[in-house]
Design a protein around this motif. Structure first.
Motif, PDB file in Angstrom:
ATOM      1  N   GLU A 123       0.858  -1.184   0.000  1.00  0.00           N
ATOM      2  CA  GLU A 123       0.000   0.000   0.000  1.00  0.00           C
ATOM      3  C   GLU A 123       0.896   1.236   0.000  1.00  0.00           C
ATOM      4  OE1 GLU A 123      -3.205   0.511  -0.149  1.00  0.00           O
ATOM      5  OE2 GLU A 123      -3.999  -1.538  -0.012  1.00  0.00           O
ATOM      6  N   VAL A 124       0.710   2.090  -1.010  1.00  0.00           N
ATOM      7  CA  VAL A 124       1.511   3.313  -1.111  1.00  0.00           C
ATOM      8  C   VAL A 124       0.570   4.490  -1.354  1.00  0.00           C
ATOM      9  CG1 VAL A 124       3.513   2.062  -2.014  1.00  0.00           C
ATOM     10  CG2 VAL A 124       1.868   3.058  -3.605  1.00  0.00           C
ATOM     11  N   ALA A 125       1.091   5.686  -1.164  1.00  0.00           N
ATOM     12  CA  ALA A 125       0.279   6.889  -1.389  1.00  0.00           C
ATOM     13  C   ALA A 125       0.016   7.076  -2.873  1.00  0.00           C
ATOM     14  CB  ALA A 125       0.993   8.112  -0.830  1.00  0.00           C
ATOM     15  N   GLU A 126      -1.170   7.569  -3.194  1.00  0.00           N
ATOM     16  CA  GLU A 126      -1.454   7.881  -4.596  1.00  0.00           C
ATOM     17  C   GLU A 126      -0.610   9.057  -5.052  1.00  0.00           C
ATOM     18  OE1 GLU A 126      -5.595   8.585  -5.196  1.00  0.00           O
ATOM     19  OE2 GLU A 126      -6.093   6.448  -5.212  1.00  0.00           O
ATOM     20  N   PRO A 127      -0.208   9.076  -6.324  1.00  0.00           N
ATOM     21  CA  PRO A 127       0.564  10.221  -6.819  1.00  0.00           C
ATOM     22  C   PRO A 127      -0.315  11.455  -6.929  1.00  0.00           C
ATOM     23  CG  PRO A 127      -0.006   8.772  -8.629  1.00  0.00           C
ATOM     24  CD  PRO A 127      -0.454   8.074  -7.378  1.00  0.00           C
ATOM     25  N   SER A 128       0.311  12.627  -6.821  1.00  0.00           N
ATOM     26  CA  SER A 128      -0.403  13.883  -7.038  1.00  0.00           C
ATOM     27  C   SER A 128      -0.142  14.360  -8.458  1.00  0.00           C
ATOM     28  CB  SER A 128       0.045  14.940  -6.027  1.00  0.00           C
ATOM     29  OG  SER A 128       1.452  15.114  -6.095  1.00  0.00           O
ATOM     30  N   LEU A 129      -1.018  15.204  -8.949  1.00  0.00           N
ATOM     31  CA  LEU A 129      -0.906  15.687 -10.320  1.00  0.00           C
ATOM     32  C   LEU A 129       0.229  16.699 -10.422  1.00  0.00           C
ATOM     33  CD1 LEU A 129      -2.065  15.664 -13.195  1.00  0.00           C
ATOM     34  CD2 LEU A 129      -3.583  17.538 -12.502  1.00  0.00           C
ATOM     35  N   GLU A 130       1.163  16.449 -11.343  1.00  0.00           N
ATOM     36  CA  GLU A 130       2.278  17.355 -11.603  1.00  0.00           C
ATOM     37  C   GLU A 130       2.029  18.104 -12.911  1.00  0.00           C
ATOM     38  OE1 GLU A 130       6.221  15.444 -11.379  1.00  0.00           O
ATOM     39  OE2 GLU A 130       5.106  13.601 -10.933  1.00  0.00           O
ATOM     40  N   ALA A 131       2.694  19.235 -13.050  1.00  0.00           N
ATOM     41  CA  ALA A 131       2.615  19.982 -14.301  1.00  0.00           C
ATOM     42  C   ALA A 131       3.161  19.121 -15.438  1.00  0.00           C
ATOM     43  CB  ALA A 131       3.417  21.278 -14.193  1.00  0.00           C
ATOM     44  N   GLY A 132       2.438  19.102 -16.553  1.00  0.00           N
ATOM     45  CA  GLY A 132       2.883  18.349 -17.712  1.00  0.00           C
ATOM     46  C   GLY A 132       2.602  16.867 -17.638  1.00  0.00           C
ATOM     47  N   HIS A 133       1.907  16.421 -16.597  1.00  0.00           N
ATOM     48  CA  HIS A 133       1.603  15.015 -16.416  1.00  0.00           C
ATOM     49  C   HIS A 133       0.093  14.791 -16.373  1.00  0.00           C
ATOM     50  CE1 HIS A 133       5.836  14.663 -15.544  1.00  0.00           C
ATOM     51  NE2 HIS A 133       5.731  13.376 -15.279  1.00  0.00           N
ATOM     52  N   ALA A 134      -0.282  13.541 -16.483  1.00  0.00           N
ATOM     53  CA  ALA A 134      -1.660  13.107 -16.267  1.00  0.00           C
ATOM     54  C   ALA A 134      -1.627  11.948 -15.284  1.00  0.00           C
ATOM     55  CB  ALA A 134      -2.301  12.663 -17.577  1.00  0.00           C
ATOM     56  N   LEU A 135      -2.708  11.751 -14.583  1.00  0.00           N
ATOM     57  CA  LEU A 135      -2.871  10.580 -13.732  1.00  0.00           C
ATOM     58  C   LEU A 135      -3.741   9.583 -14.486  1.00  0.00           C
ATOM     59  CD1 LEU A 135      -3.466  12.184 -10.211  1.00  0.00           C
ATOM     60  CD2 LEU A 135      -1.321  11.370 -11.218  1.00  0.00           C
ATOM     61  N   VAL A 136      -3.210   8.395 -14.684  1.00  0.00           N
ATOM     62  CA  VAL A 136      -3.903   7.353 -15.436  1.00  0.00           C
ATOM     63  C   VAL A 136      -4.281   6.223 -14.487  1.00  0.00           C
ATOM     64  CG1 VAL A 136      -3.714   5.652 -17.285  1.00  0.00           C
ATOM     65  CG2 VAL A 136      -2.717   7.937 -17.578  1.00  0.00           C
ATOM     66  N   ARG A 137      -5.573   5.895 -14.445  1.00  0.00           N
ATOM     67  CA  ARG A 137      -6.050   4.742 -13.686  1.00  0.00           C
ATOM     68  C   ARG A 137      -5.796   3.512 -14.561  1.00  0.00           C
ATOM     69  NH1 ARG A 137      -6.962   4.185  -8.404  1.00  0.00           N
ATOM     70  NH2 ARG A 137      -7.842   6.297  -8.476  1.00  0.00           N
ATOM     71  N   VAL A 138      -4.856   2.672 -14.152  1.00  0.00           N
ATOM     72  CA  VAL A 138      -4.439   1.547 -14.980  1.00  0.00           C
ATOM     73  C   VAL A 138      -5.514   0.464 -14.953  1.00  0.00           C
ATOM     74  CG1 VAL A 138      -2.647  -0.171 -15.400  1.00  0.00           C
ATOM     75  CG2 VAL A 138      -2.021   2.072 -14.467  1.00  0.00           C
ATOM     76  N   HIS A 139      -5.920   0.000 -16.144  1.00  0.00           N
ATOM     77  CA  HIS A 139      -6.921  -1.052 -16.260  1.00  0.00           C
ATOM     78  C   HIS A 139      -6.314  -2.398 -16.641  1.00  0.00           C
ATOM     79  CE1 HIS A 139     -11.046   1.042 -16.328  1.00  0.00           C
ATOM     80  NE2 HIS A 139     -10.167   1.939 -15.873  1.00  0.00           N
ATOM     81  N   HIS A 140      -5.346  -2.392 -17.560  1.00  0.00           N
ATOM     82  CA  HIS A 140      -4.785  -3.658 -18.041  1.00  0.00           C
ATOM     83  C   HIS A 140      -3.293  -3.490 -18.287  1.00  0.00           C
ATOM     84  CE1 HIS A 140      -8.865  -5.206 -18.701  1.00  0.00           C
ATOM     85  NE2 HIS A 140      -9.126  -4.023 -19.240  1.00  0.00           N
ATOM     86  N   VAL A 141      -2.538  -4.534 -17.956  1.00  0.00           N
ATOM     87  CA  VAL A 141      -1.096  -4.583 -18.220  1.00  0.00           C
ATOM     88  C   VAL A 141      -0.811  -5.884 -18.960  1.00  0.00           C
ATOM     89  CG1 VAL A 141       1.218  -4.609 -17.229  1.00  0.00           C
ATOM     90  CG2 VAL A 141      -0.592  -3.255 -16.133  1.00  0.00           C
ATOM     91  N   ALA A 142      -0.157  -5.787 -20.100  1.00  0.00           N
ATOM     92  CA  ALA A 142       0.252  -6.981 -20.846  1.00  0.00           C
ATOM     93  C   ALA A 142       1.699  -7.315 -20.495  1.00  0.00           C
ATOM     94  CB  ALA A 142       0.100  -6.758 -22.347  1.00  0.00           C
ATOM     95  N   LEU A 143       1.998  -8.613 -20.442  1.00  0.00           N
ATOM     96  CA  LEU A 143       3.337  -9.066 -20.093  1.00  0.00           C
ATOM     97  C   LEU A 143       4.063  -9.547 -21.344  1.00  0.00           C
ATOM     98  CD1 LEU A 143       2.593 -11.146 -16.856  1.00  0.00           C
ATOM     99  CD2 LEU A 143       3.103  -8.693 -17.059  1.00  0.00           C
ATOM    100  N   CYS A 144       5.395  -9.372 -21.353  1.00  0.00           N
ATOM    101  CA  CYS A 144       6.204  -9.860 -22.460  1.00  0.00           C
ATOM    102  C   CYS A 144       7.457 -10.526 -21.917  1.00  0.00           C
ATOM    103  CB  CYS A 144       6.551  -8.731 -23.426  1.00  0.00           C
ATOM    104  SG  CYS A 144       7.895  -7.670 -22.865  1.00  0.00           S
ATOM    105  N   GLY A 145       8.314 -10.985 -22.818  1.00  0.00           N
ATOM    106  CA  GLY A 145       9.518 -11.678 -22.408  1.00  0.00           C
ATOM    107  C   GLY A 145      10.419 -10.839 -21.531  1.00  0.00           C
ATOM    108  N   THR A 146      10.477  -9.537 -21.768  1.00  0.00           N
ATOM    109  CA  THR A 146      11.278  -8.660 -20.921  1.00  0.00           C
ATOM    110  C   THR A 146      10.794  -8.713 -19.479  1.00  0.00           C
ATOM    111  OG1 THR A 146      11.825  -7.183 -22.745  1.00  0.00           O
ATOM    112  CG2 THR A 146      11.985  -6.269 -20.539  1.00  0.00           C
ATOM    113  N   ASP A 147       9.476  -8.717 -19.288  1.00  0.00           N
ATOM    114  CA  ASP A 147       8.927  -8.801 -17.931  1.00  0.00           C
ATOM    115  C   ASP A 147       9.373 -10.081 -17.242  1.00  0.00           C
ATOM    116  OD1 ASP A 147       7.141  -6.402 -17.763  1.00  0.00           O
ATOM    117  OD2 ASP A 147       6.251  -7.346 -19.506  1.00  0.00           O
ATOM    118  N   LEU A 148       9.367 -11.179 -17.992  1.00  0.00           N
ATOM    119  CA  LEU A 148       9.802 -12.450 -17.409  1.00  0.00           C
ATOM    120  C   LEU A 148      11.263 -12.370 -16.994  1.00  0.00           C
ATOM    121  CD1 LEU A 148       9.250 -15.426 -16.741  1.00  0.00           C
ATOM    122  CD2 LEU A 148       9.908 -15.974 -19.098  1.00  0.00           C
TER     123      LEU A 148
END
Length: 360
Positions: free
Chosen positions: A16-41
């Motif tokens: 459990e970590v703190a949610e990020p705050s909005l920075e200038a030039g950034h967006a906050l994205v609620r992640v829905h899906h992450v795909a895995l590849c060989g690099t992840d392995l």
């Protein structure tokens, strides 16, 4: 918020970590899906040039939750995929217009904390709107689609040509799909019959089953290659396996004055004759990441929804990450792309049951 951190070899700790705050030039994205590849392995197995601990996840999609002013006119609620590669903009490759091989290249989820977290702060310029009608779980695969397209673009593919794609894993299949879109006749080669069936569905005009214990191609396959290329050999070869013998085959089989694109990655050494490359006057080209082609990759997936979904062979819940990596690590299993459904997808009802094996 909840995050999954790879803290040591084959060890994930949920925190459990703190949610990020909005920075200038950034967006906050609620992640829905992450795909895995060989690099992840490789990162999970601690066999990759990055430092643990790290939050993995570089192929992902989600929904914009907060954003400031931006020239791209992206708004809260927009569905996006994210380009994970960062670069300095000042080194020689960047000045040459090749930031995909920046000397100080970075990648969210590979060299810095990534998307296996509920909410992520992302530079606005890295946001790629998802085309209408393309499901978010498929949009998470926009990054590998962009890598395949980069390889094809490096090879200067032209309608009417014949190309040989060595390897029908996700990158090889997506390269086959894109080549077919461009009007190129594709011959696909792989060691697995199931993958070659997919290659046909992705547009391959001919498939060649490779027996690793025997010379390739055999007499019958050589005759088929000759018939399809007027005896000259394919003018373009995409090497998408990373197996040393496959590059050796590519150099042997490609036409004189042909092009070979090496997109498969391996630290293993290749044994080559010093005469084949100059005698045929070959162009041998490397291909890494992409030149900001994720929007093009998303468009390719949107044009071919059936093939895109066929890439996704398994889905796991966020709490099932260790099982997902273990499945990837079991080299005897038939695995395409694994998609992780994050809590936001589960809350939206867009998640598959945990440990689902997806059938095309």
């Amino acid at each position: 918020m909840l995050t999954a951190r790879t803290i040591a070899k084959e060890t994930i700790r949920y925190e459990e970590v703190a949610e990020p705050s909005l920075e200038a030039g950034h967006a906050l994205v609620r992640v829905h899906h992450v795909a895995l590849c060989g690099t992840d392995l490789h990162i999970w197995e601690d066999d990759y040039p990055t430092e643990l601990p790290i939050v993995q996840g570089h192929e992902f999609s989600g929904v914009v939750e907060a954003i400031g002013d931006n020239s791209a006119n992206i708004s809260v609620g927009d569905r996006v995929a994210v380009s994970p590669v960062t670069y300095c903009g000042q080194c020689q490759p960047c000045r040459l217009g090749r930031p995909n091989v920046c000397r100080s290249i970075g990648c969210i989820g590979c060299y810095s904390d990534g998307a296996l977290v509920e909410l992520l702060s992302v530079p606005v310029e890295k946001l790629c709107p998802v085309p209408d009608g393309l499901p978010l779980e498929i949009a998470a695969m926009g990054e590998p689609a962009s890598i395949a397209m980069q390889a094809v673009n490096r090879g200067r593919a032209t309608a009417g040509e014949t190309a040989l794609v060595l390897g029908s894993g996700p990158i090889g299949l997506l390269a086959t799909l894109y080549l077919s879109d461009l009007g190129v006749q594709v011959i696909a080669a792989d060691t697995e019959p199931d993958r070659l069936e997919l290659a046909t569905a992705f547009g391959a005009a001919e498939t060649l089953l490779v027996d690793p214990s025997k010379p390739f191609p055999d007499a019958g396959q050589s005759a088929r290659l000759d018939a399809l290329t007027d005896g000259s050999g394919p003018i373009l070869v995409i090497e998408a396996t990373g197996v040393p013998s496959s590059l050796e085959n590519a150099i042997r089989l490609v036409a004189s004055a042909g092009r070979i694109v090496q997109v498969g990655i391996s630290p293993r050494a290749v044994t080559l004759s010093m005469k084949d490359i100059p005698f045929k006057e070959l162009d041998i080209l490397g291909s890494r990441n992409s030149l900001n082609l994720i929007p093009d990759g998303l468009a390719l997936l949107a044009r071919h929804p059936g093939q895109a979904r066929a890439l996704m062979t398994h889905r796991f819940g966020f709490r099932e990450l260790p099982q997902a990596y273990a499945l990837m690590g079991n080299r005897t299993e038939k695995v395409g792309k694994i998609v992780i459904d994050m809590p936001a997808a589960e809350a939206a009802g867009a998640a598959a049951p945990a440990r689902e094996a997806v059938t095309a």
